[in-house]
Design a protein around this motif. Structure first.
Motif, PDB file in Angstrom:
ATOM      1  N   LEU A   6       0.811  -1.209   0.000  1.00 34.72           N
ATOM      2  CA  LEU A   6       0.000   0.000   0.000  1.00 34.72           C
ATOM      3  C   LEU A   6       0.848   1.264   0.000  1.00 34.72           C
ATOM      4  CD1 LEU A   6      -2.712  -1.003   2.636  1.00 34.72           C
ATOM      5  CD2 LEU A   6      -2.628  -1.512   0.194  1.00 34.72           C
ATOM      6  N   SER A  42      -4.528   2.255   7.812  1.00 34.51           N
ATOM      7  CA  SER A  42      -4.761   2.098   6.386  1.00 34.51           C
ATOM      8  C   SER A  42      -4.786   0.621   5.996  1.00 34.51           C
ATOM      9  CB  SER A  42      -3.687   2.837   5.594  1.00 34.51           C
ATOM     10  OG  SER A  42      -3.891   2.669   4.215  1.00 34.51           O
ATOM     11  N   THR A  92      -8.102  -1.608   4.449  1.00 38.90           N
ATOM     12  CA  THR A  92      -8.082  -2.421   3.233  1.00 38.90           C
ATOM     13  C   THR A  92      -8.377  -3.882   3.548  1.00 38.90           C
ATOM     14  OG1 THR A  92      -6.667  -0.885   2.042  1.00 38.90           O
ATOM     15  CG2 THR A  92      -6.637  -3.163   1.292  1.00 38.90           C
ATOM     16  N   VAL A 129     -12.038  -4.190   3.560  1.00 38.69           N
ATOM     17  CA  VAL A 129     -12.581  -4.184   2.195  1.00 38.69           C
ATOM     18  C   VAL A 129     -12.459  -5.580   1.586  1.00 38.69           C
ATOM     19  CG1 VAL A 129     -12.182  -3.326  -0.152  1.00 38.69           C
ATOM     20  CG2 VAL A 129     -12.233  -1.725   1.778  1.00 38.69           C
ATOM     21  N   THR A 169      -1.990  -9.996   7.327  1.00 34.28           N
ATOM     22  CA  THR A 169      -1.160  -8.794   7.274  1.00 34.28           C
ATOM     23  C   THR A 169       0.262  -9.131   7.693  1.00 34.28           C
ATOM     24  OG1 THR A 169      -1.785  -8.150   9.522  1.00 34.28           O
ATOM     25  CG2 THR A 169      -3.094  -7.246   7.706  1.00 34.28           C
ATOM     26  N   VAL A 179     -13.873  -3.936  -5.022  1.00 35.25           N
ATOM     27  CA  VAL A 179     -12.588  -4.160  -4.350  1.00 35.25           C
ATOM     28  C   VAL A 179     -11.444  -3.699  -5.251  1.00 35.25           C
ATOM     29  CG1 VAL A 179     -11.002  -5.929  -3.489  1.00 35.25           C
ATOM     30  CG2 VAL A 179     -13.434  -6.023  -2.888  1.00 35.25           C
ATOM     31  N   HIS A 193     -11.113   0.006  -5.147  1.00 30.93           N
ATOM     32  CA  HIS A 193     -10.454   0.436  -3.900  1.00 30.93           C
ATOM     33  C   HIS A 193      -8.944   0.207  -3.996  1.00 30.93           C
ATOM     34  CE1 HIS A 193      -9.640   0.920   0.407  1.00 30.93           C
ATOM     35  NE2 HIS A 193      -8.897  -0.162   0.275  1.00 30.93           N
ATOM     36  N   MET A 194      -8.559  -0.972  -4.464  1.00 30.10           N
ATOM     37  CA  MET A 194      -7.138  -1.314  -4.522  1.00 30.10           C
ATOM     38  C   MET A 194      -6.393  -0.385  -5.472  1.00 30.10           C
ATOM     39  SD  MET A 194      -7.202  -3.508  -2.231  1.00 30.10           S
ATOM     40  CE  MET A 194      -5.511  -4.040  -2.175  1.00 30.10           C
ATOM     41  N   VAL A 249      -5.388   2.647  -3.477  1.00 29.56           N
ATOM     42  CA  VAL A 249      -4.494   2.530  -2.315  1.00 29.56           C
ATOM     43  C   VAL A 249      -3.172   1.825  -2.598  1.00 29.56           C
ATOM     44  CG1 VAL A 249      -6.442   2.602  -0.707  1.00 29.56           C
ATOM     45  CG2 VAL A 249      -5.533   0.381  -1.428  1.00 29.56           C
ATOM     46  N   SER A 288       0.031  -5.150  -7.758  1.00 31.71           N
ATOM     47  CA  SER A 288       0.057  -6.310  -6.882  1.00 31.71           C
ATOM     48  C   SER A 288       0.763  -7.456  -7.621  1.00 31.71           C
ATOM     49  CB  SER A 288      -1.374  -6.733  -6.522  1.00 31.71           C
ATOM     50  OG  SER A 288      -2.099  -7.011  -7.695  1.00 31.71           O
TER      51      SER A 288
END
Length: 96
Positions: free
Chosen positions: A10, A17, A21, A24, A42, A77, A80-81, A84, A89
């Motif tokens: 991110l 933050s 996510t 989400v 995470t 999603v 959103h990604m 951020v 990815s």
């Protein structure tokens, strides 16, 4: 079974933050019929090379992954990604 793993780094790597996510991503659970399993983790080491979030999903087939990819919940999603993410990815898909 097809396992789909995506790693996200991110722009804002603060705990708040990252957790926003995570929520989400977790929100997809139970909303996409072809999504058989979802796990969101995470990073705990926070190294420079670390990614912040790992998404592990499972599907019955490659075709179901394609259905997931265009599902309206997943499209939200992805939007959103896009906002951020720090770059792109990375992912891997394998039979399990």
């Amino acid at each position: 079974m097809l396992t789909h793993i995506v790693l996200f780094k991110l722009k804002d790597r603060s705990p708040e933050s990252v957790q926003a996510t995570v929520r989400v991503l977790e929100n997809m659970e139970g909303k996409i019929e072809v999504l058989r399993h979802i796990e969101v983790g995470t990073d705990v080491l926070h190294l420079e090379r670390s990614y912040d979030i790992a998404l592990i999903t499972k599907f019955d087939s490659v075709e179901d992954l394609a259905v997931y990819d265009t599902h309206p919940v997943h499209e939200e999603v992805k939007a959103h990604m896009k906002r951020v993410l720090d770059g792109t990815s990375i992912c891997v898909d394998f039979e399990s």
